[in-house]
Write an enzyme that holds these catalytic residues in place. Structure first.
Site, short mmCIF file in Angstrom:
data_model
loop_
_atom_site.label_atom_id
_atom_site.label_comp_id
_atom_site.label_asym_id
_atom_site.label_seq_id
_atom_site.Cartn_x
_atom_site.Cartn_y
_atom_site.Cartn_z
N TYR A 76 -5.67 11.42 11.65
CA TYR A 76 -4.88 11.60 12.87
C TYR A 76 -5.16 12.96 13.50
CZ TYR A 76 -2.26 7.47 11.35
OH TYR A 76 -1.89 6.22 10.96
N GLY A 103 -9.36 1.13 12.70
CA GLY A 103 -8.10 1.84 12.91
C GLY A 103 -8.16 2.71 14.15
N GLY A 150 -14.12 2.04 11.59
CA GLY A 150 -13.68 2.42 12.94
C GLY A 150 -12.63 1.52 13.55
N TYR A 171 -2.25 -1.21 10.39
CA TYR A 171 -2.79 -1.59 9.08
C TYR A 171 -4.16 -2.22 9.26
CZ TYR A 171 -3.39 -4.18 4.73
OH TYR A 171 -3.89 -4.69 3.55
N ASN A 230 0.25 10.69 2.61
CA ASN A 230 -0.93 9.95 3.04
C ASN A 230 -1.96 10.91 3.67
OD1 ASN A 230 -2.78 8.08 3.93
ND2 ASN A 230 -1.23 6.64 4.64
N LYS A 231 -2.59 11.72 2.82
CA LYS A 231 -3.50 12.77 3.28
C LYS A 231 -4.68 12.22 4.10
CE LYS A 231 -6.19 16.79 1.79
NZ LYS A 231 -6.63 16.98 3.13
N TYR A 279 0.84 -1.21 0.00
CA TYR A 279 0.00 0.00 0.00
C TYR A 279 0.88 1.26 0.00
CZ TYR A 279 -2.88 3.74 1.95
OH TYR A 279 -3.50 4.95 2.19
N GLU A 280 1.97 1.22 0.75
CA GLU A 280 2.87 2.37 0.85
C GLU A 280 3.90 2.42 -0.29
OE1 GLU A 280 4.47 1.98 4.84
OE2 GLU A 280 2.77 3.07 5.69
#
Length: 168
Positions: free
Chosen positions: A140, A106, A104, A95, A133-134, A35-36
């Protein structure tokens, strides 16, 4: 057998990882790296993880499950703040599989780790996030996390690590 931790989300439980979860943990690490766009950097193996997580106990892992099936994980360890004089909890990776995002899970993992940090007398709970990673950055910030923009992360690894060690 590991105890399941009930959560406020129906059909979602958490549990601390056991040695039998090594292949699952490695799979999640690889899915996150993909993913990254960093899959090419993963050199971890099941044996390396077994030694690091369950023999040396260098880090811990909590697994999120939906209806008994693993859907995500958080890998964390303790660091230390000299200014606070107390340990901190550092989240290395979080992840949740794509099909389970937005439910919910994460936030639940972060809340569990925040609770654990308080229970363990930690003064901080922190992590890094990739600049691009907007969606994660926005999430966050929405939970009260503050970006540490004035700090720059430095890393020494591979040959530079060996060269530096040889200076001793």
């Amino acid at each position: 057998m590991n105890v399941k931790i009930e959560t406020r989300i129906e059909d979602v439980t958490l549990r601390l990882a056991e040695e039998k979860d090594i292949s699952l943990i490695l799979r999640f690490i690889k899915e996150l790296a993909d993913y990254e766009e960093l899959l090419h950097e993963v050199v971890a193996t099941e044996e390396i993880l077994r030694e690091s997580l369950f023999e040396r106990k260098a880090a811990e892992v909590v697994i999120a499950e939906f209806k008994g099936e693993p859907v995500g994980f958080a890998l964390f360890f303790h660091n230390f703040s000299t200014f606070l004089g107390r340990p901190g909890l550092y989240l290395e990776d979080l992840y949740v599989q794509p099909q389970m995002r937005g439910k919910g899970i994460g936030k639940l993992l972060l809340a569990y780790l925040a609770k654990l940090a308080i229970e363990r007398g930690c003064g901080r709970f922190e992590w890094w996030c990739l600049d691009w990673n907007k969606s994660s950055i926005d999430f966050y910030k929405s939970i009260g996390a503050i970006p540490m923009d004035e700090w720059t992360v430095y890393r020494v690894c591979d040959k530079a690590l060996v060269d530096l060690a040889e200076e001793f």
